[in-house]
Scaffold this active site. Structure first.
Site, PDB file in Angstrom:
ATOM      1  N   ASP A  31       0.818  -1.216   0.000  1.00 29.73           N
ATOM      2  CA  ASP A  31       0.000   0.000   0.000  1.00 29.73           C
ATOM      3  C   ASP A  31       0.856   1.273   0.000  1.00 29.73           C
ATOM      4  O   ASP A  31       1.957   1.279   0.544  1.00 29.73           O
ATOM      5  CB  ASP A  31      -0.889  -0.027   1.257  1.00 29.73           C
ATOM      6  CG  ASP A  31      -1.992   1.005   1.199  1.00 29.73           C
ATOM      7  OD1 ASP A  31      -2.293   1.503   0.098  1.00 29.73           O
ATOM      8  OD2 ASP A  31      -2.552   1.311   2.264  1.00 29.73           O
ATOM      9  N   ASN A  61     -10.661  -2.879  -6.279  1.00 28.92           N
ATOM     10  CA  ASN A  61      -9.817  -1.921  -7.002  1.00 28.92           C
ATOM     11  C   ASN A  61     -10.344  -1.572  -8.407  1.00 28.92           C
ATOM     12  O   ASN A  61      -9.904  -0.586  -9.003  1.00 28.92           O
ATOM     13  CB  ASN A  61      -8.370  -2.424  -7.115  1.00 28.92           C
ATOM     14  CG  ASN A  61      -7.594  -2.307  -5.814  1.00 28.92           C
ATOM     15  OD1 ASN A  61      -6.675  -3.076  -5.552  1.00 28.92           O
ATOM     16  ND2 ASN A  61      -7.943  -1.341  -4.975  1.00 28.92           N
TER      17      ASN A  61
END
Ligand code: FPP
Length: 231
Positions: free
Chosen positions: A11, A59
């Site tokens: 991330d 996503n």
């Protein structure tokens, strides 16, 4: 002691790019290069299983341009990384629903798995279009099908049986999950498997995450006292 299975939520690519005035896709490119470096390092130091979270079922909600850039990156990096990993004796598996990917990427995913099936070193799971909830529902469907076909009795479904219907069937649960970028969230990653995983959250954006940061996470893990619900 080294963990048997390490999970990494890669991330912070977007923030890394923003800090430099670059498009988000540049952050993903830097993140992909780092994925290659850290994977090789994990293999070198003898981690038996590594799972990286590359693309979640959520996503797809990102702007089409960013999703497109990620898909191009997956194709490019899988081709390149495939060669590295062959040399490193790494076995590559993909966790997630690959049917949503374009045919060329799907083919590359299948080819990568087949080409590394005989490798005996580290197992690298790349979670792509992966979601922990999605995986649990998929396992339920598989179990129902087996019961309906008379191949399984409902009363024989226990935790081990359930685990064997997940994408990670046959693998040990993660001992350590590292989340760079400072976010304190699970984000749908290995929900079932992480029941007793130790989380290490680090305030470093993924493209900046170095080998020494992995060493640090391993040190923190080694000092944790794991009781698995006991005393
Ligand atoms: C999360 O950061 C990262 C992603 C959604 C993509 C991760 C993908 C890679 C590192 C490429 C890996 C490549 C291969 C071949 C497996 P973010 O975009 O959410 O960052 P932010 O929170 O700072 O916006």
């Amino acid at each position: 002691m080294l963990p048997r299975h390490v999970g990494i939520i890669m991330d912070g690519n977007g923030r890394w790019a923003k800090k430099r005035g670059l498009p988000r896709s540049a952050g993903h490119t830097a993140g992909a290069a780092n994925f290659r470096t850290i994977t090789k390092y994990c293999s070198t130091i003898g981690i038996p299983y590594l799972t990286v979270y590359a693309f979640s079922t959520e996503n797809w909600k990102r702007p089409a341009e960013e999703v497109g850039a990620l898909m191009r990156l997956f194709r490019q990096y899988l081709e390149e990384a495939l060669r590295d990993f062959q040399e490193e004796n790494i076995r590559v598996l993909f966790l997630g629903d690959r049917s949503a990917f374009a045919p060329e990427l799907r083919e590359l995913i299948n080819r990568t798995e087949e080409a590394s099936a005989d490798k005996t070193g580290m197992v690298l799971n790349i979670a792509m279009n992966y979601g922990g909830r999605d995986e649990i529902i998929r396992a339920c469907r598989l179990l129902i099908e087996e019961v309906q076909q008379g191949r399984l009795h409902a009363e024989d479904i226990d935790e081990a049986c359930f685990s064997n219907h997940l994408y990670t069937a046959g693998q040990p649960d993660p001992d350590l999950i590292i989340r760079p970028s400072g976010e304190n969230r699970i984000s749908n990653f290995l929900l079932w498997q992480s029941a007793y995983a130790e989380y290490v959250i680090m305030d470093i954006l993924w493209p900046d995450f170095k080998k020494k940061d992995l060493d640090r996470a391993l040190e923190i893990f080694a000092k944790r006292s794991r009781r698995f619900g006991g005393v």
